[in-house]
Structures are given as C-alpha cells and as structure tokens.
Design a protein around this motif. Structure first.
Motif, mmCIF file in Angstrom:
data_model
loop_
_atom_site.group_PDB
_atom_site.id
_atom_site.type_symbol
_atom_site.label_atom_id
_atom_site.label_comp_id
_atom_site.label_asym_id
_atom_site.label_seq_id
_atom_site.Cartn_x
_atom_site.Cartn_y
_atom_site.Cartn_z
ATOM 1 N N UNK A 271 0.747 -1.180 -0.044
ATOM 2 C CA UNK A 271 0.060 0.056 -0.009
ATOM 3 C C UNK A 271 1.054 1.298 -0.006
ATOM 4 N N UNK A 272 1.532 1.577 -1.062
ATOM 5 C CA UNK A 272 2.326 2.716 -1.137
ATOM 6 C C UNK A 272 1.809 4.163 -0.924
ATOM 7 N N UNK A 273 0.505 4.056 -1.002
ATOM 8 C CA UNK A 273 -0.262 5.346 -0.946
ATOM 9 C C UNK A 273 -0.556 5.783 0.675
ATOM 10 N N UNK A 274 -0.399 4.388 1.452
ATOM 11 C CA UNK A 274 -1.034 4.713 3.039
ATOM 12 C C UNK A 274 0.160 5.454 3.693
ATOM 13 N N UNK A 275 -0.412 6.065 4.711
ATOM 14 C CA UNK A 275 0.616 6.497 5.920
ATOM 15 C C UNK A 275 0.088 6.504 7.205
ATOM 16 N N UNK A 279 -1.873 0.695 10.069
ATOM 17 C CA UNK A 279 -2.184 -0.194 9.136
ATOM 18 C C UNK A 279 -0.685 -1.066 8.661
ATOM 19 N N UNK A 280 0.352 -0.798 9.321
ATOM 20 C CA UNK A 280 1.662 -1.544 9.025
ATOM 21 C C UNK A 280 2.052 -2.112 10.300
#
Ligand code: TD3
Ligand code: ZN
Length: 305
Positions: A271-275, A279-280
């Motif tokens: 999920x490269x868009x997530x920040x 979520x990680x």
C-alpha cells in the motif's frame, strides 16, 4: 499478574516444560507477547535489554509494567544481559521482578564475585537472578574438542558457580549464539554437555540464542525487499530435546524481529499510498503474536498458567 522469574521457572524445570523469555522494545511487541500468553494460558517472561530500556525509557517500562500487572497469566519482567551492578540496581528501582547479571566474559572468580553482589541486592528486595557461565559464541560442529571446552559451559564449574553465587537460574553455553546466523545447516547444539550440567545443577537452566529463524519468515523478509544472508536458527527438535534435559527458560528475540520487520515491509509495499502507522504496525503485531504462540506450543508452556 506480576511474579518473579523463579516462581515461573522453578515450576517449569520441575514439570519438564520451557517458558519463553521474549524481548520487547515497544507497545506492539509487548501486546503481541501478552496476548499470545493469555490466549494460550501460558506463563511468560517479558525481557528488556539495556538497549531497550535506553530506547523506550520510562514510557516503555511503565507500559510493560502496567500490562504485565493486568495480565491474566503469570508474567515476569526481566532485565536481559545486565552488564553491571548499577544497571541491575536501576532495573530493581524500576520494578523488574527478574534480573540477569552477565559477567560471562570475565574470569571465573570475577564472575562469581560480581554475580554474588547482584544476588545479595536483588534478593534483599525479593527479585530473582539469572547468571551466565561460558561463552555464547557460535561454535561450529567441526571445532576441536578442547577449543569447544574453553568456550562452552563446564558442568563441574557450573555446580560450583551456583553454590558460590546463590544465583537462581543459570544461562549455559552449549553451542547457540545470538542473532540470525547461528551456523550452517542445522546449527550445532551440545546436548550431552547439557545433560551433564543438568545432573549437577538443580536450578532452572536458560538457553540464550534460541531463535529458530523459520525459513518461511526469511523468505517473506526477502520477498518484501529485505536483504539477509545465509540465516539459520536452532531446529525446533533440538529445543524440545534441550527442554527435556533441563532447559526451563528459552530466550527468543530474533524470530520476533524478523516477523515484525517482514510484515511491516510487506504492508508498506502493498500500500504505497498509505501513511497510517496502524495499517502496517497492526499486521506486524499479529504476525509476532502468531510466532510467540508457535514458540509456546513448542516449549510446552500452553495451559500451564
Ligand atoms: O538474550 N537474547 C536476546 C538479545 C539478543 C539479541 O538478539 C537472546 O538470547 C535471544 O537470542 P536470539 O536467538 O533470538 O537472537
Ligand atoms: Zn541472550
């Protein structure tokens, strides 16, 4: 509930099972370890190194203490590899219920003297003590016998050491080493030596460097861009055998770090868009919980709380 290390380990040695001492340095690791222990009704030891205490400070120690107190299973908070009397006193002040003094790199007499000093201080406030004898270097199967003898724990010395120091549990060197590189193939473990030590020392014995470095985690770590060489850990069967011979406390750090990092990496790249950190870190926490559960099954501590 918060208990001493000996309370957990005495029963383990007597009844022939092992208890995991899992290293923590943040909230997610601590939660994963305690959630696994509660789900499986297992006693557990939360281990903090001097580095972890330095990293997390009062915030980490306070969180660990609070969660350990509230846990519905017996939990000990343990100082891993305490390097000095001062470091142990600091842990005692912070409310640890188990401390390790590691003077294994000193000569025998110095190790005895320094360990004894720590035992007196810790016992005065009701805290139990782990000491170490022998060197935890990775020892290859092909190393000459007398060379091994210089590094690994001498059974007769172990008996004398425990008599003279009054330590409560003893870390032995029987071939394991810290980290993800413990030797080629199936790393060497000296079970016959452990058997001789266990005959002379009735106290619970401790196995450091006991991570199994599961191939599945290594592959996951690589698949998500992690770089790691020829990693190898202690075969689960070799751990089971060591417990049957008298090992009661099994230290595991590397397996948790690998699981945590592999899943953080995987979540971030999926999920490269997530920040959103949850979520990680959430999936990493779940992965660590699964690893801790599988270690508890291996050690035989399930249902012992
Ligand atoms: O004492 N520890 C934990 C700290 C060592 C750094 O990893 C251990 O014996 C854990 O050993 P392992 O096999 O998990 O590295
Ligand atoms: Zn260790």
């Amino acid at each position: 509930m918060l208990v001493t290390g000996l309370e957990i380990l005495k029963k383990a040695r007597e009844e022939g099972y092992g208890v995991g001492a899992f290293n923590t340095n943040n909230m997610e690791l601590t939660q994963a370890i305690l959630e696994a222990a509660e789900a499986l009704r297992s006693p557990v030891i939360l281990a903090l190194s001097e580095g972890a205490i330095q990293y997390g400070g009062k915030a980490l120690v306070g969180l660990v203490r609070e969660l350990a107190r509230d846990a519905r299973v017996p939990v000990a908070i343990h100082l891993d590899h305490g390097s000095s009397y001062e470091s142990v006193l600091n842990a005692l002040r912070m409310g640890f219920t188990s401390v390790m003094i590691d003077k294994s790199h000193e000569d025998f007499e110095t190790n005895v003297r320094e360990t004894k000093r720590v035992v007196e201080a810790a016992h005065a406030v009701g805290v139990t003590v782990e000491a170490e004898l022998g060197r935890l270097a990775g020892v290859e199967e092909h190393v000459a016998v007398d060379e091994k003898d210089a590094l690994l724990t001498n059974p007769e010395e172990a008996r004398l050491f425990m008599e003279r120091t009054g330590a409560d549990y003893l870390a032995v060197a029987i071939g394991t080493s810290h980290g993800a590189y413990k030797g080629k193939g199936r790393p060497f473990i000296d079970h016959p030596r452990l058997e001789r030590i266990a005959r002379l020392v009735q106290a619970p014995l401790v196995l450091h460097g006991a991570s199994s470095v599961p191939q599945e985690l290594i592959e996951r770590f690589r698949a998500s861009g992690g770089e790691i060489g020829e990693a190898a850990g202690i075969h689960p069967e070799d751990i089971r055998k060591a417990i049957a011979l008298g090992i009661a406390k099994i230290n595991t750090d590397t397996d948790l770090r690998l699981a945590f990092t592999a899943f953080v990496r995987e979540s971030l790249s999926k999920n490269p868009k997530g920040f959103d950190p949850r979520k990680y870190l959430g999936p990493a926490r779940e992965a660590v919980k699964r690893v801790v559960e599988s270690r508890m099954e291996l050690f035989g501590s399930v249902g012992r709380a």
